[in-house]
Design an enzyme around this catalytic site. Structure first.
Site, mmCIF file in Angstrom:
data_model
loop_
_atom_site.group_PDB
_atom_site.id
_atom_site.type_symbol
_atom_site.label_atom_id
_atom_site.label_comp_id
_atom_site.label_asym_id
_atom_site.label_seq_id
_atom_site.Cartn_x
_atom_site.Cartn_y
_atom_site.Cartn_z
ATOM 1 N N HIS A 103 8.844 4.153 15.750
ATOM 2 C CA HIS A 103 7.597 5.085 15.972
ATOM 3 C C HIS A 103 6.368 4.829 15.068
ATOM 4 C CE1 HIS A 103 11.224 7.114 17.551
ATOM 5 N NE2 HIS A 103 10.321 7.557 18.517
ATOM 6 N N GLU A 153 -5.193 1.359 2.714
ATOM 7 C CA GLU A 153 -5.055 0.158 3.566
ATOM 8 C C GLU A 153 -5.229 0.809 5.117
ATOM 9 O OE1 GLU A 153 -2.521 -2.581 5.985
ATOM 10 O OE2 GLU A 153 -2.398 -0.287 6.036
ATOM 11 N N GLU A 154 -4.445 1.718 5.502
ATOM 12 C CA GLU A 154 -4.610 2.044 6.800
ATOM 13 C C GLU A 154 -5.785 2.170 7.533
ATOM 14 O OE1 GLU A 154 -2.328 1.900 8.698
ATOM 15 O OE2 GLU A 154 -0.271 2.442 7.344
ATOM 16 N N HIS A 202 0.975 -1.282 0.060
ATOM 17 C CA HIS A 202 -0.116 0.039 0.201
ATOM 18 C C HIS A 202 0.968 1.186 0.105
ATOM 19 C CE1 HIS A 202 0.116 1.181 4.288
ATOM 20 N NE2 HIS A 202 0.397 0.024 4.589
ATOM 21 N N ASP A 243 6.217 2.306 7.534
ATOM 22 C CA ASP A 243 5.030 1.967 7.062
ATOM 23 C C ASP A 243 4.148 2.921 6.199
ATOM 24 O OD1 ASP A 243 2.455 0.863 6.894
ATOM 25 O OD2 ASP A 243 1.959 0.997 9.068
ATOM 26 N N ASP A 290 4.342 -4.810 3.193
ATOM 27 C CA ASP A 290 3.748 -3.554 3.866
ATOM 28 C C ASP A 290 4.747 -2.850 4.404
ATOM 29 O OD1 ASP A 290 2.502 -1.690 5.539
ATOM 30 O OD2 ASP A 290 0.831 -2.917 5.798
#
Ligand SMILES: *[C@@H]1O[C@H](CO)[C@@H](O)[C@H](O)[C@H]1NC(C)=O
Ligand SMILES: *[C@@H]1O[C@H](CO)[C@@H](O)[C@H](O)[C@H]1NC(C)=O
Ligand SMILES: *[C@@H]1O[C@H](CO)[C@@H](O)[C@H](O)[C@H]1NC(C)=O
Ligand SMILES: *[C@@H]1O[C@H](CO)[C@@H](O)[C@H](O)[C@H]1NC(C)=O
Ligand SMILES: *[C@@H]1O[C@H](CO)[C@@H](O)[C@H](O)[C@H]1NC(C)=O
Ligand SMILES: *[C@@H]1O[C@H](CO)[C@@H](O)[C@H](O)[C@H]1NC(C)=O
Ligand SMILES: *[C@@H]1O[C@H](CO)[C@@H](O)[C@H](O)[C@H]1NC(C)=O
Length: 758
Positions: free
Chosen positions: A558, A447-448, A399, A410, A476
């Site tokens: 983080h 996606e999130e 994504h 991410d 991912d």
């Protein structure tokens, strides 16, 4: 291709015959037949290979007759192309500005242009209309009621610190801290500390008579998917949720242990906030207004509140949680009085005693959350390289959308890797490579919020995927540490071992060893939490997800914070960008293995072994059933054993076909070769269909979007995989009748698999 081989054979078979016969009619007849065959052969010969691709009975021929690069030459290109400099460049691009779901069309265009430039001409933008929220306003304050007026004792900033050393933390258009799919609301109430907000944590609170109704929950991040914390709080009548990141989750790398905080050191920056979705992920991913069907413009839409919360929630840093936690000191029981799951918070040294509360009547929290809800377009980028066998398809996906302007971990490490892989395959195409199977590259959006782009696309293309899709390979988070951490359908174990043994470990102290050498070989089970979910759990496509995660000695990552940034990656996450290179290589070599070997590189025996292991792991849960209703695992074990037996034979047969394909078959035994190719075709069809056999049409109890009887996200965990979810949930509910029902359903699926492989 097929025709070049077959033409001379037909001639040779028939040529010697006419001499024996003198009769004129017969002779003329033979000449005519021979002539016609020759003409037909010449015509067939002239039809270009590109046309044969569309003739189903000719699909097997490419397994033997290939042009272009050899597999070895392809592997060499895939190993030599990815470079740290390029990966750094792509990562720098994707992490330069905000790219929340549905918000950054220029990244969509950039992605399409890059893929086309690298040689994937057939690249398109596929759009869906999604119901989604964006943040407008918020507030979190601690209030003390004093007679007829209220004093604000603490006003949270709800901001992460701007760092000189990290250039995207100070962007004027940086994304506020908020939760995807969180409800708007303005609540003022007493509050309760609810540990990790797991189902059992709430049960413990109920047992201890802690009053929850009408209260706000203060909960630590960790262990389970955040949306399920909010769901349980809502079910118990709570009115709001505040989630914070306790340094307890950071292991050894904490300020308390002498490590400096980011940007000076590897420990957590105290102001870091984890954004994220609070959708009820284990009930259904995708657009919550269109469960089970694609969100096309004008499609019917349903009330989303079975899948998203109706109470407001907000994420905060541990720095901003401190005043709230401290205000609970001395009120209600202490977490340490509860069971071990409640022990050990990471803020004791800051004066937090981890009392549970509720806060005194005059100490309340005001939680205000204002979200804009709209239905708006969302963009997947889909690139296709057609293979010689068009109905065997390998899909690679990552994504693109992130919670923050950065997202170097991410998801944009994966996006950089995907860019580099498209470039690698492009180099191979340029060098003359013609793929055996079709490859699809996917850059998902949304996606999130809840796996939106991938889920809608799978729902949209379901029948095509059923017919063609061999495997889905997801990355991912590519790299946020040094610990290789895959999870997969067991069908793909073999391919993963194969690919990881071709890639050098970036660890300098073990020079010369491969990833496979330094990895313990453990492969997790499929749950949810990334874009493989719709493929594995809804469409029955064998899927894999992997990346390098944080190991115990690695800097704190983080997650979903402004500090998941390019600058953090460049200094702490992967300073040489070597783990990113390794990830890109594993991904492309895994794909190449599945694309190029004539017999699909699956192993069904591993699946049978996995099924038995999963069964062993859930056995203790059956203890929860009433004493007099013992559950027998025997019928299931018997079916698994039968599956194991046919699987061993099937894999051996498949392996034998591979060997025979490699041997020289004399030309006059041409029919043997053709028979072999059709046998390979048959084996491949079965490998392709095996995963589908584990789908149960009616779906799981109470969450029928999930169709797989072996893999699903845990009902109350969300991320991690629950195996045999139907059984596990029946055990959990103490319902032996339903457990028997699921045992029969699973046996039927196993029998279908056995029948397929027999
Ligand atoms: C979109 O992404 C690009 C590249 O990361 C960035 O430069 C740009 O600021 C973003 N645009 C918007 C509107 O956020
Ligand atoms: C609040 O109460 C105080 C004393 O109890 C009184 O002096 C004050 O006028 C009150 N204020 C309002 C707005 O009622
Ligand atoms: C939230 O509600 C309180 C009253 O309960 C009110 O004083 C406050 O202005 C409200 N906040 C917003 C932003 O509307
Ligand atoms: C909770 O309340 C019930 C009934 O009021 C009581 O029997 C029980 O002992 C209480 N439990 C605790 C842990 O205080
Ligand atoms: C997926 O579905 C869309 C919409 O139906 C269609 O345009 C597209 O061709 C499909 N993709 C593939 C790869 O078949
Ligand atoms: C590298 O390998 C050595 C030897 O196995 C190990 O002790 C060390 O922790 C590894 N380093 C990293 C960063 O993984
Ligand atoms: C399949 O897996 C089993 C168990 O891991 C192994 O013994 C067997 O050799 C494998 N077969 C092939 C063809 O890879």
């Amino acid at each position: 291709m097929p025709i070049t081989e077959r033409t001379p054979l037909l001639v040779v078979q028939l040529a010697p015959r006419p001499r024996r016969y003198t009769h004129h009619t017969l002779r003329r007849c033979c000449t005519f037949i021979l002539g016609s065959l020759l003409v037909v052969a010449v015509i067939l010969f002239l039809i270009p290979a590109s046309v044969w691709k569309y003739v189903p009975w000719a699909y097997p021929f490419p397994y033997a007759y290939r042009d272009g690069l050899s597999y070895g030459e392809l592997q060499a290109i895939l190993q030599n192309t990815p470079s740290p400099e390029k990966l750094r460049e792509w990562s720098n691009y994707y992490t330069a500005g905000p790219h929340l779901a549905g918000k950054n069309f220029s990244q969509v265009l950039w992605t399409r242009e890059k893929w086309k430039e690298f040689g994937v001409e057939d690249t398109n933008i596929i759009t869906y209309d999604i119901y989604i929220n964006y943040p407008l306003d918020h507030r979190l304050a601690l209030l003390k009621k004093k007679g007829n007026w209220t004093e604000v004792t603490y006003e949270a900033t709800l901001e992460e610190d701007i760092l000189q050393e990290d250039h995207t933390t100070g962007l004027p258009d940086r994304i506020p801290t908020f939760h995807g799919y969180s409800a708007s609301g303005n609540v003022t109430a007493q509050y309760v500390y609810a540990n990790f907000g797991m189902y059992n944590d709430f049960e413990d609170l109920i047992k201890a008579n802690v009053s929850l109704e009408g209260k706000i929950a203060l909960i630590k991040y960790g262990h389970i998917f955040r949306g399920l914390k909010v769901k349980r709080a809502q079910e118990l009548g709570m009115v709001g949720v505040v989630l914070y990141s306790d340094p307890q989750e950071d292991g050894e790398i904490t300020e308390l242990n002498g490590y400096e905080a980011y940007p000076k050191g590897p420990a957590r920056n105290p102001s870091a906030v984890q954004r994220g979705s609070v959708q009820f992920l284990s009930f259904a991913p995708g657009d919550p207004t269109t469960p089970g069907y694609p969100s096309k413009p004008g499609c019917p839409r349903q009330d989303p509140h079975d899948y998203i919360p109706s109470i407001p929630s907000i994420p905060i840093s541990y720095k901003e949680a401190l005043p709230l936690l401290k205000a609970l000191n001395g009120h209600g029981p202490r977490a340490s009085d509860f069971n071990e799951y409640w022990h050990g918070g990471g803020l004791a040294h800051k004066g937090v005693r981890y009392n549970i509360g509720p806060s005194p009547e005059d100490v309340v929290v005001n939680l205000y959350n204002q979200q804009e809800y709209i239905t708006t377009p969302l963009w997947n980028v889909i690139g296709v390289i057609k293979g010689s066998v068009p109905d065997e398809v390998i899909i690679l996906g990552n994504h693109r959308d992130a919670w923050v302007a950065g997202g170097a971990g991410d998801p944009n490490g994966g996006s950089a890797a995907l860019t580099e892989i498209v470039r690698s395959f492009g180099e191979a195409l340029e060098a003359g490579w013609r793929p055996l199977r079709t490859i699809v590259f996917a850059s998902w959006d949304g996606e999130e919020y809840g796996l939106l782009g991938s889920t809608e696309w799978v729902e949209d293309n379901l029948s095509w995927l059923f017919r063609t899709n061999v495997a889905y390979l997801n990355v991912d988070v590519a790299t946020v540490g040094t610990h290789f951490n895959p999870r997969a359908s067991p069908l793909l174990n073999k391919a993963l071992y194969e690919a990881t043994s071709l890639v050098q470990s970036p660890n300098q102290t073990v020079k010369g060893q491969t990833i496979r050498d330094v990895w313990d070989g453990r492969i997790g089970t499929m749950g949810s939490g990334s874009d493989f979910t719709a493929f594995q759990d809804f469409a029955g496509v064998a899927s894999i997800d992997f990346g390098f995660q944080r190991g115990p000695k690695d800097p704190v990552y983080h997650y979903h914070s402004n500090y998941d940034s390019f600058d953090w990656m460049d200094r702490y996450g992967d300073p040489d960008w070597h783990y990113q290179v390794a990830c890109a290589e594993i991904w492309s070599l895994l794909a190449a293995f599945l694309i190029e070997t004539p017999v699909i590189g699956f192993n069904t025996t591993d699946y049978a072994i996995g099924l038995q292991e999963y069964l062993d792991s859930i056995k203790p849960l059956a203890e929860n059933l009433p004493e007099n209703k013992r559950f027998s695992f025997q019928p299931l074990e018997k079916s698994i054993k039968n599956l194991h037996n046919v699987a061993v034979a099937f894999d051996a047969y498949a392996a034998d076909l591979s060997v025979r394909l490699g041997e020289d078959i004399p030309w006059y035994l041409w029919w043997k070769k053709i028979k072999l190719l059709f046998e390979i075709r048959g084996v491949n069809n079965k490998y392709k269909s095996l995963e589908r056999k584990f789908l149960y049409d009616k779906g799981l109890d109470g969450r029928n979007w999930f169709k797989h009887v072996v893999f699903a996200p845990g009902l109350w965990t969300g991320y991690s995989g629950a195996t045999y979810p139907g059984l596990v949930e029946s055990f959990g509910a103490g319902d032996s009748e339903n457990a028997e029902r699921w045992s029969v359903i699973i046996q039927k699926r196993l029998e279908a698999a056995i029948e397929l492989l027999s």
